[in-house]
Scaffold this motif. Sequence first.
Motif, PDB file in Angstrom:
ATOM      1  N   ASP A  38      23.216 -43.513  18.528  1.00 46.36           N
ATOM      2  CA  ASP A  38      24.192 -42.572  17.967  1.00 46.36           C
ATOM      3  C   ASP A  38      25.469 -43.333  17.605  1.00 46.36           C
ATOM      4  O   ASP A  38      25.688 -44.456  18.072  1.00 46.36           O
ATOM      5  N   HIS A  39      26.301 -42.716  16.773  1.00 47.25           N
ATOM      6  CA  HIS A  39      27.532 -43.367  16.324  1.00 47.25           C
ATOM      7  C   HIS A  39      28.429 -43.669  17.528  1.00 47.25           C
ATOM      8  O   HIS A  39      28.834 -42.752  18.246  1.00 47.25           O
ATOM      9  N   GLY A  40      28.728 -44.931  17.726  1.00 44.00           N
ATOM     10  CA  GLY A  40      29.504 -45.370  18.885  1.00 44.00           C
ATOM     11  C   GLY A  40      30.981 -45.027  18.749  1.00 44.00           C
ATOM     12  O   GLY A  40      31.511 -44.970  17.637  1.00 44.00           O
ATOM     13  N   PHE A  83      23.833 -48.072  20.153  1.00 43.33           N
ATOM     14  CA  PHE A  83      24.771 -47.380  19.267  1.00 43.33           C
ATOM     15  C   PHE A  83      24.673 -47.945  17.864  1.00 43.33           C
ATOM     16  O   PHE A  83      24.398 -49.143  17.676  1.00 43.33           O
ATOM     17  N   GLU A  84      24.982 -47.090  16.902  1.00 45.99           N
ATOM     18  CA  GLU A  84      25.278 -47.539  15.549  1.00 45.99           C
ATOM     19  C   GLU A  84      26.795 -47.679  15.501  1.00 45.99           C
ATOM     20  O   GLU A  84      27.522 -46.770  15.916  1.00 45.99           O
ATOM     21  N   LEU A  85      27.257 -48.821  15.023  1.00 47.71           N
ATOM     22  CA  LEU A  85      28.688 -49.085  15.102  1.00 47.71           C
ATOM     23  C   LEU A  85      29.179 -49.768  13.827  1.00 47.71           C
ATOM     24  O   LEU A  85      28.441 -50.521  13.205  1.00 47.71           O
ATOM     25  N   GLN A 111      28.206 -49.892   8.377  1.00 48.07           N
ATOM     26  CA  GLN A 111      29.600 -50.063   7.931  1.00 48.07           C
ATOM     27  C   GLN A 111      30.002 -48.892   7.029  1.00 48.07           C
ATOM     28  O   GLN A 111      30.069 -49.023   5.815  1.00 48.07           O
ATOM     29  N   HIS A 112      30.296 -47.753   7.665  1.00 50.11           N
ATOM     30  CA  HIS A 112      30.553 -46.513   6.916  1.00 50.11           C
ATOM     31  C   HIS A 112      31.935 -46.460   6.295  1.00 50.11           C
ATOM     32  O   HIS A 112      32.224 -45.570   5.498  1.00 50.11           O
ATOM     33  N   ALA A 113      32.825 -47.338   6.733  1.00 55.23           N
ATOM     34  CA  ALA A 113      34.173 -47.365   6.158  1.00 55.23           C
ATOM     35  C   ALA A 113      34.639 -48.814   6.162  1.00 55.23           C
ATOM     36  O   ALA A 113      34.134 -49.635   6.938  1.00 55.23           O
ATOM     37  N   CYS A 154      21.950 -51.623   9.370  1.00 56.36           N
ATOM     38  CA  CYS A 154      21.477 -50.354   8.781  1.00 56.36           C
ATOM     39  C   CYS A 154      21.906 -50.267   7.329  1.00 56.36           C
ATOM     40  O   CYS A 154      22.953 -50.785   6.963  1.00 56.36           O
ATOM     41  N   HIS A 155      21.189 -49.488   6.587  1.00 48.69           N
ATOM     42  CA  HIS A 155      21.553 -49.177   5.191  1.00 48.69           C
ATOM     43  C   HIS A 155      22.577 -50.165   4.602  1.00 48.69           C
ATOM     44  O   HIS A 155      23.751 -49.822   4.394  1.00 48.69           O
ATOM     45  N   PRO A 156      22.144 -51.410   4.314  1.00 44.91           N
ATOM     46  CA  PRO A 156      23.073 -52.425   3.797  1.00 44.91           C
ATOM     47  C   PRO A 156      23.778 -51.973   2.522  1.00 44.91           C
ATOM     48  O   PRO A 156      24.894 -52.409   2.234  1.00 44.91           O
TER      49      PRO A 156
HETATM   50 ZN   LIG Z   1      24.797 -44.751   9.254  1.00 43.50          ZN
END
Ligand SMILES: [Zn+2]
Length: 256
Positions: A38-40, A83-85, A111-113, A154-156
Amino acid sequence: MYANYHTHTARCGHAVGTDEEYVLAGIEAGYRILGFSDHGPCRFPDGSESGYRVQIAALPDYFASLEGLREKYRDQIELHIGFELEYYPAHYESMLERIRHTDCEYLILGQHAIYNELPDLLMSARPFKEVEYLREYVKEVCDALHTGSFTYLCHPEVFNFIGPEDQYLEEMHPILVAARETGTPVEINFLGIRDHRYYPRENFFKMAGEEHVDVIFGLDAHAPQNVSDPYSLAIAEEWVKKYHLHLLETVELRKP
Ligand SMILES: [Zn+2]
Ligand SMILES: [Zn+2]
């Protein structure tokens, strides 16, 4: 599919279902290994916490619940907890420090942001034409991979660059070099496939094949019914064949 390491829980605020429903769905779908990532959490210097994540106060429950399920279903499935971080240059050390005080087994990089999330929230999913932002994304991802803390990427292609495709591929190329140098697999993200998002990008994985980078499938499940995803699996398997991708069934977890 034998293993999946990319499963969320309702604690991030945008996933649904109980932890046990995900585990039962995993057993039902025939996985041998199910990893929760889960998102850390991330707390900023002003004391506020980033949204869309497990909040710091929920960490004990996250581990207690999943460790309980690991014990309960140990004869049927192997559970892992991570975690996804993001890698935020300004906050990464404190994020990592917090996680090191838990029983976290692995991290996956999402890397969502860019630029530390604050003060100017630049979400990777926003459509960008500016090449300097793409460069920043690529730099942050490469730096993150070189920390050696991430089990996979994840999702590069989560950074939504809408400029010319050849420029995109040229700028993204260093990520594949860093992935190869650090032995870090890159994910074909099933959430993007099943939701018809702008990622995964086929040309990126064509390049991943040419660069001999390891590839892994990730469900990115945000609901128990996502744990079985034959539609995305078929498309991902087609890419593996078409681009001679080196697909890993399992990964070696890197303890952060
Ligand atoms: Zn993600
Ligand atoms: Zn995810």
